[in-house]
Design a protein around this motif. Structure first.
Motif, PDB file in Angstrom:
ATOM      1  N   GLU A   4     -16.488   1.422  33.086  1.00  0.00           N
ATOM      2  CA  GLU A   4     -16.511   2.636  32.271  1.00  0.00           C
ATOM      3  C   GLU A   4     -15.118   2.949  31.730  1.00  0.00           C
ATOM      4  O   GLU A   4     -14.118   2.848  32.445  1.00  0.00           O
ATOM      5  N   ILE A   5     -15.068   3.338  30.471  1.00  0.00           N
ATOM      6  CA  ILE A   5     -13.818   3.779  29.853  1.00  0.00           C
ATOM      7  C   ILE A   5     -13.824   5.299  29.901  1.00  0.00           C
ATOM      8  O   ILE A   5     -14.526   5.953  29.133  1.00  0.00           O
ATOM      9  N   ASP A   7     -12.180   9.245  29.809  1.00  0.00           N
ATOM     10  CA  ASP A   7     -11.222   9.984  28.984  1.00  0.00           C
ATOM     11  C   ASP A   7      -9.824   9.894  29.582  1.00  0.00           C
ATOM     12  O   ASP A   7      -8.831   9.830  28.856  1.00  0.00           O
ATOM     13  N   GLU A   8      -9.744   9.891  30.902  1.00  0.00           N
ATOM     14  CA  GLU A   8      -8.441   9.806  31.576  1.00  0.00           C
ATOM     15  C   GLU A   8      -7.771   8.462  31.311  1.00  0.00           C
ATOM     16  O   GLU A   8      -6.562   8.397  31.084  1.00  0.00           O
ATOM     17  N   VAL A   9      -8.541   7.385  31.334  1.00  0.00           N
ATOM     18  CA  VAL A   9      -7.991   6.059  31.031  1.00  0.00           C
ATOM     19  C   VAL A   9      -7.443   6.041  29.611  1.00  0.00           C
ATOM     20  O   VAL A   9      -6.321   5.564  29.368  1.00  0.00           O
ATOM     21  N   VAL A  10      -8.194   6.585  28.672  1.00  0.00           N
ATOM     22  CA  VAL A  10      -7.750   6.611  27.274  1.00  0.00           C
ATOM     23  C   VAL A  10      -6.487   7.466  27.139  1.00  0.00           C
ATOM     24  O   VAL A  10      -5.534   7.071  26.463  1.00  0.00           O
ATOM     25  N   ALA A  11      -6.445   8.611  27.808  1.00  0.00           N
ATOM     26  CA  ALA A  11      -5.274   9.492  27.738  1.00  0.00           C
ATOM     27  C   ALA A  11      -4.044   8.811  28.331  1.00  0.00           C
ATOM     28  O   ALA A  11      -2.944   8.873  27.770  1.00  0.00           O
ATOM     29  N   GLN A  12      -4.211   8.145  29.469  1.00  0.00           N
ATOM     30  CA  GLN A  12      -3.094   7.460  30.102  1.00  0.00           C
ATOM     31  C   GLN A  12      -2.636   6.283  29.255  1.00  0.00           C
ATOM     32  O   GLN A  12      -1.426   6.046  29.116  1.00  0.00           O
ATOM     33  N   LEU A  13      -3.558   5.565  28.666  1.00  0.00           N
ATOM     34  CA  LEU A  13      -3.211   4.445  27.803  1.00  0.00           C
ATOM     35  C   LEU A  13      -2.455   4.943  26.572  1.00  0.00           C
ATOM     36  O   LEU A  13      -1.441   4.366  26.177  1.00  0.00           O
ATOM     37  N   ARG A  14      -2.909   6.029  26.002  1.00  0.00           N
ATOM     38  CA  ARG A  14      -2.224   6.613  24.846  1.00  0.00           C
ATOM     39  C   ARG A  14      -0.799   7.024  25.224  1.00  0.00           C
ATOM     40  O   ARG A  14       0.155   6.780  24.488  1.00  0.00           O
ATOM     41  N   GLU A  15      -0.628   7.611  26.403  1.00  0.00           N
ATOM     42  CA  GLU A  15       0.708   8.013  26.859  1.00  0.00           C
ATOM     43  C   GLU A  15       1.627   6.811  27.026  1.00  0.00           C
ATOM     44  O   GLU A  15       2.803   6.857  26.652  1.00  0.00           O
ATOM     45  N   VAL A  16       1.084   5.735  27.569  1.00  0.00           N
ATOM     46  CA  VAL A  16       1.878   4.506  27.721  1.00  0.00           C
ATOM     47  C   VAL A  16       2.285   3.971  26.353  1.00  0.00           C
ATOM     48  O   VAL A  16       3.442   3.579  26.139  1.00  0.00           O
ATOM     49  N   VAL A  44      -4.089   1.656  35.748  1.00  0.00           N
ATOM     50  CA  VAL A  44      -3.788   0.390  36.427  1.00  0.00           C
ATOM     51  C   VAL A  44      -5.066  -0.211  37.000  1.00  0.00           C
ATOM     52  O   VAL A  44      -5.338  -1.402  36.809  1.00  0.00           O
ATOM     53  N   GLU A  45      -5.861   0.595  37.682  1.00  0.00           N
ATOM     54  CA  GLU A  45      -7.109   0.100  38.265  1.00  0.00           C
ATOM     55  C   GLU A  45      -8.082  -0.358  37.183  1.00  0.00           C
ATOM     56  O   GLU A  45      -8.784  -1.356  37.346  1.00  0.00           O
ATOM     57  N   PHE A  46      -8.139   0.372  36.075  1.00  0.00           N
ATOM     58  CA  PHE A  46      -8.999  -0.008  34.963  1.00  0.00           C
ATOM     59  C   PHE A  46      -8.599  -1.376  34.429  1.00  0.00           C
ATOM     60  O   PHE A  46      -9.454  -2.237  34.203  1.00  0.00           O
ATOM     61  N   ILE A  47      -7.316  -1.587  34.207  1.00  0.00           N
ATOM     62  CA  ILE A  47      -6.849  -2.859  33.657  1.00  0.00           C
ATOM     63  C   ILE A  47      -7.184  -4.015  34.595  1.00  0.00           C
ATOM     64  O   ILE A  47      -7.575  -5.094  34.145  1.00  0.00           O
ATOM     65  N   VAL A  48      -7.067  -3.793  35.890  1.00  0.00           N
ATOM     66  CA  VAL A  48      -7.402  -4.836  36.866  1.00  0.00           C
ATOM     67  C   VAL A  48      -8.887  -5.178  36.807  1.00  0.00           C
ATOM     68  O   VAL A  48      -9.268  -6.343  36.852  1.00  0.00           O
ATOM     69  N   TYR A  55     -11.062  -3.734  27.766  1.00  0.00           N
ATOM     70  CA  TYR A  55      -9.678  -3.276  27.596  1.00  0.00           C
ATOM     71  C   TYR A  55      -9.387  -3.042  26.120  1.00  0.00           C
ATOM     72  O   TYR A  55      -8.806  -2.024  25.741  1.00  0.00           O
ATOM     73  N   TYR A  56      -9.794  -3.971  25.273  1.00  0.00           N
ATOM     74  CA  TYR A  56      -9.529  -3.851  23.842  1.00  0.00           C
ATOM     75  C   TYR A  56     -10.229  -2.621  23.258  1.00  0.00           C
ATOM     76  O   TYR A  56      -9.670  -1.927  22.414  1.00  0.00           O
ATOM     77  N   GLU A  57     -11.439  -2.338  23.718  1.00  0.00           N
ATOM     78  CA  GLU A  57     -12.147  -1.145  23.255  1.00  0.00           C
ATOM     79  C   GLU A  57     -11.385   0.121  23.646  1.00  0.00           C
ATOM     80  O   GLU A  57     -11.234   1.048  22.845  1.00  0.00           O
TER      81      GLU A  57
END
Length: 69
Positions: A4-5, A7-16, A44-48, A55-57
């Motif tokens: 699952e993607i 909102d938190e993963v997207v927010a953290q990715l955007r911050e990075v 980090v856990e999502f990427i793993v 990931y690309y999505e």
């Protein structure tokens, strides 16, 4: 694996991405290292766990939201 993607993963990715330290956002290992340094455990856990297409999505979503900001 498809995970699952959130909102938190997207927010953290955007911050990075906004740090300016990411040379190539498709390079998930570089993104993961910066996420680790920033304490973004969910990203980090999502990427793993995520496969490349998932990931690309997430990356596309983060970049779309970044351009709106």
């Amino acid at each position: 694996m498809r995970v699952e993607i959130t909102d938190e993963v997207v927010a953290q990715l955007r911050e990075v991405l906004e740090t300016g330290d990411v040379d190539d956002p498709v390079n998930w290992m570089g993104v993961q290292g910066i996420a680790w340094d920033k304490g973004h455990d969910e990203l980090v856990e999502f990427i793993v766990a995520a496969d490349a297409s998932t990931y690309y999505e997430a990356l596309q979503r983060a970049q779309r939201e970044e351009s709106k900001a």
